[in-house]
Design an enzyme around this catalytic site. Sequence first.
Site, PDB file in Angstrom:
ATOM      1  N   HIS A  78      39.704  30.976  44.748  1.00  0.00           N
ATOM      2  CA  HIS A  78      39.792  29.906  43.739  1.00  0.00           C
ATOM      3  C   HIS A  78      39.242  28.595  44.301  1.00  0.00           C
ATOM      4  O   HIS A  78      39.738  28.083  45.295  1.00  0.00           O
ATOM      5  CB  HIS A  78      41.234  29.744  43.273  1.00  0.00           C
ATOM      6  CG  HIS A  78      41.679  30.868  42.386  1.00  0.00           C
ATOM      7  ND1 HIS A  78      42.193  32.043  42.888  1.00  0.00           N
ATOM      8  CD2 HIS A  78      41.656  31.017  41.036  1.00  0.00           C
ATOM      9  CE1 HIS A  78      42.485  32.858  41.874  1.00  0.00           C
ATOM     10  NE2 HIS A  78      42.162  32.261  40.744  1.00  0.00           N
ATOM     11  N   ASP A 128      41.750  34.264  49.152  1.00  0.00           N
ATOM     12  CA  ASP A 128      41.703  33.590  47.852  1.00  0.00           C
ATOM     13  C   ASP A 128      40.342  32.937  47.613  1.00  0.00           C
ATOM     14  O   ASP A 128      39.808  32.262  48.475  1.00  0.00           O
ATOM     15  CB  ASP A 128      42.803  32.525  47.787  1.00  0.00           C
ATOM     16  CG  ASP A 128      42.888  31.893  46.412  1.00  0.00           C
ATOM     17  OD1 ASP A 128      42.500  32.553  45.425  1.00  0.00           O
ATOM     18  OD2 ASP A 128      43.328  30.733  46.317  1.00  0.00           O
TER      19      ASP A 128
END
Lengths: 489, 148
Positions: free
Chosen positions: B20, B18
Amino acid sequence: MADNVTNERLTDDAFHAQRETIFREQLGRAPYDLDEALAFSLENAKRGTVAAVLQKAKATGVAAVVPRAGVASWEGQRALMQMLDEAGAAYLPITIDSLTRELQFAEAERRLASSTTEVSALNGYPIVAHGIEANRRLIQSFDKPVIVRANAVDLRITAETGLASGGTAFVSGPMYATLEYSKNTPLSEGISKWQYIFRLMGIYSEAGVPMADDAVGFSQSGTCSVPALMHVGVILDALIMASQGVKHIMLYSMLQGNIAQDVASCLAVEQLATEYLHKLGLDDVSTYVASSDWNGAFPERRPDAYGLIAANVFAAAIARAPLNYVKTIDEGIGVPTAESNADSIRVTRYLMNLIGRQAHAWRTPEIEFELHLNLIQARAILDAIIDLGDGDPVVGSIKGIGTGILDIPFSPNIHVKGNVLPIRDASGAVRFLDHGALPIPAEALEMERERLSHRSADPSALGYQDVVDDLQFLELDTFDPATGTEVKA
Amino acid sequence: MTESLQGARVVIGSIGDDIHVVGITILGHALRNAGAEVIQLGIQTPVEEFVATAVAEDADAVFVSSSNGHAAIFCDGVRGLMAAAGADDVLLYVGGNLANTAAADWSEVEARFLAMGFDRAYPSRTQPAQAISDLVADLAQRRSASNG
């Protein structure tokens, strides 16, 4: 090696040597048969290409509306694309899962095996695990052309697979993939890997398959940002693409909720691309403004989400952008369902048509103000970068990251200075709270300061907490006193 | 009332594949403003790095973020590896977008992550203040349990 990367086109020898290496290292096999892939692709492209769809959209003024979507299983992806096709997507997306993007091909294959048509264990379609034959069957089962969507530092095998499978467009470039999507990768390494992909697209283009690529730049960071700075990344990505032989480039313009600034952003990015492609002698490239719905925190409530999409589309329609990448009404909840994707395409197409007819009536002086501001900011940064590289934008970018004349807010990459902070003014337009070492002209700083004075009588009193609050500006319903957050005036 | 995490040591990062960064950035600042010592691991943090850092930094809590739909893939082994490293007493919180479809029912998603051994699991719109107030309460409870 990555240490002396320049904007020079990769030689055939260097390309093919690299090709042998990555296939052997990452897949443990010989490269795909490129002649066979080119022959297939040429035949397949007779059915249509993304570039042709965009050329038509630009010529007719009827915007292409395109979603992003991917699930693990072949049947699930087929059903998803079919629904998007029926909803009116101009071309169809295959979004690749993030295990594949991170070169975890075996793990992606394992998770594919545990996925069903209904339940996807992956956040996209594992294009390498499915294999070229299955991918070709998927792509050829639709009349519309396909864009292969992914983003990461090293997508060389994904691009090879997507293009050999019949995709006629790809996404991203080194600015976005390295500086917004990677923790440790130096920009030089990201550029070098992406130049391979652009050269591959160039080889397809030279064989008669006009490949198109999304220049994302700094336009999808997940936070608001000053449009001119987002464009700097777009233009640098576009220059690097074009130098390797990409002939059709979609220029991202992220829409942030302030109509005048968003319209100006769409107009500016095209003007900047034309100027700087010409400056580097790359005049035979077609560009298309890709208005892109807000990519930050989205409202959870569907009526609010529709409202935000409508505001974005309004701006894109006034700018007559030939392309809109839609976000969905589920964006604030999670990975969208097929139904919400389809609904979001419909509302976008509807408004694009309705408002696009009235575009001329909405070209206001405020748009001219934002356009002028955007252009003088972007040109100042781009000129400084190109000068730093003695005319080479790649050399200049790599040096510029070190000096901070190339800098972005909220970067996860450790090589980025990270001294730039954005803030919204009283009308929601995005300004610099801190421009770090970006060479922003005094005239632009004065224009911004005047606008920020409407939010706070003393703009220097605006601080980090205001930046944090602004990250949720479009997510929270700040216009409803019941939610407790007042609009700042 | 100002809640205080004075002296608390918190490891934070986005897990697995990920990328983010915004959520962990804001949460890191909020935890620091609340008094905590924050060890920020950034994006794409391997499970093993969370565990090794928690042990090396003598962390009170580990905040795992996942917003790309792959939470179930990467979060499953965290508690087991923590236990194997002798750090079973570290509080484990998880948040982000934990489901991989917007159609998922939150109570089912929450139950799945609690069953993996997380002490708390949060839906996507949780404000930092919520996690901070929960951490203050969880740490107070641990202290009273170990004193009593």
